[in-house]
Write an enzyme that holds these catalytic residues in place. Structure first.
Site: not given
Ligand code: PLP
Length: 381
Positions: A181-183
């Site tokens: 889910t991270k950038n």
């Protein structure tokens, strides 16, 4: 009903081809792609060393160990974070010590840090929450005056800048997450960066069973020599299949960051008419927000009810976070009670994360805001 998720990773053709190339190379464990990602990530931040791990949690754990933090020591951090930040402190045997947060950024409040320092305090672990930089000038100054180490949780903040510098270049050690889910998303993965040769060398050993040389070096030197185990290490290595994704995710980061700013601005405008009930968190001046999450604070309506209704109507929302000190484990082990950190507890009861990713469509932003407006209207009746 079309569902709007909370977050969507972007996996392009380049990632697909790089993964296939990795599979065909036969080198699917730690190898050349991990090394390349480490080099390119270090260059992106202007750091000397980047060491890949299988998670940010692992990077934080090893970073603390490399600073020689353990039983009898204390590490100051924020209760307004993901559990992993604080758990990493406990893994070492040290005690996490919380201080309350700033009401506008929801980051650790430097004004409270000095009050909790003892002769056992060894380090400060700030978290740049949602991608908004902490007040690093003040934190670094406190650390300097009291001889403390600063190890930062940059899981939300790869692109973030403080006074024109990447926040991931400000700690003695800075740790990143590449979770799905991270950038920068590779599924599972993390990175530790530092300018200190001895820290990098120690973490390289600790992530791979504590042996004196990494698996890739052992493989490609092809020498039948012994690699003595020097420390009690862990199996925390990054490996090439996810690292292959990371190479292209890294290249896309800046261009996607521009879109993050645009989406955030669109939300702020669309939410303006709801400002009696929905408070937009405004970034401070002279910072670059990484916008990992788009979080609002509700007023005069029940957050849990609003969140459940949003989900029921096909809109993914999140709560980032419920303060760590009130988790059953933390209450039980450390005797924490409600009321200890009022700003964090108030924020924890009112924050709501809205669907947010760079490619989200305007019509989806509108549907999110319209649905929120409708639910708040029903709630008021
Ligand atoms: C995601 C996250 C972590 C943990 O990252 P992993 O790579 O999943 O271990 C730590 N801190 C914060 C603030 C996070 O959001």
């Amino acid at each position: 009903m079309q569902i709007i998720p909370l977050v969507k990773p972007f996996i392009g053709k380049e990632e697909e081809e790089e993964v296939i190339d990795t599979l065909r190379s036969g080198l699917i464990a730690t190898g050349p792609k991990t090394e390349r990602l480490e080099r390119e990530f270090a260059a992106y931040l202007g750091r000397k060393h980047a060491v890949g791990t299988n998670s940010c949690t692992a990077a934080l754990h090893l970073g603390l160990l490399a600073l020689d933090i353990g039983v009898g020591d204390e590490v100051v951090t924020t209760p307004m974070t993901f559990l992993a930040t604080v758990n990493s402190i406990i893994y070492t045997g040290a005690r996490p010590v919380f201080v309350d947060i700033e009401p506008d950024t929801l980051n650790i409040n430097p004004a409270h840090i000095e009050k909790v320092l003892t002769k056992r305090t060894k380090a400060i672990m700030p978290v740049h929450l949602y991608g908004h930089p902490c007040e690093m000038d003040k934190i670094l100054d406190i650390a300097k005056r009291h001889g403390l180490r600063v190890i930062t949780d940059c899981a939300h903040a790869i692109e973030a800048e403080y006074q024109g510098k990447k926040v991931g270049s400000l700690g003695l050690i800075d740790c990143f997450s590449f979770y799905a889910t991270k950038n920068l998303a590779i599924g599972n993965g993390g990175m530790l960066v530092t300018n200190h040769d001895n820290v990098a060398e120690l973490v390289q050993s600790l992530r791979d069973h504590g042996m004196s040389s990494g698996a890739w070096a052992r493989y490609h030197t092809g020498e039948l020599q012994a690699y003595p185990m020097i420390h009690l290490g862990y199996k925390y290595i990054m490996w090439d299949l996810p690292a292959a994704l990371g190479l292209h995710q890294l290249r896309r980061l800046e261009q996607r960051h521009k879109k993050r700013l645009e989406v955030a601005a669109k939300y702020a405008t669309a939410l303006q008419p709801l400002d009696t009930y929905v408070e937009v968190l405004r970034p401070r001046r002279q910072i670059r927000h990484a916008y990992h999450l788009y979080v609002v604070r509700l007023k005069g309506v029940d957050r849990n009810w609003v969140a459940a209704e949003m989900e029921a109507r096909g809109i993914g929302v999140g709560v980032h976070y419920r303060p760590v000190h009130l988790e059953p484990f933390y209450r039980e082990r450390y005797g924490h009670l409600p009321g200890e950190f009022p700003v964090a507890e108030d924020a924890g009861a009112r924050v709501l994360s809205l669907p947010f990713w760079p490619e989200i469509k305007d019509e989806d932003i509108l549907r999110v805001v319209n649905t929120l407006e409708k639910i708040i209207g029903e709630c008021r009746n």
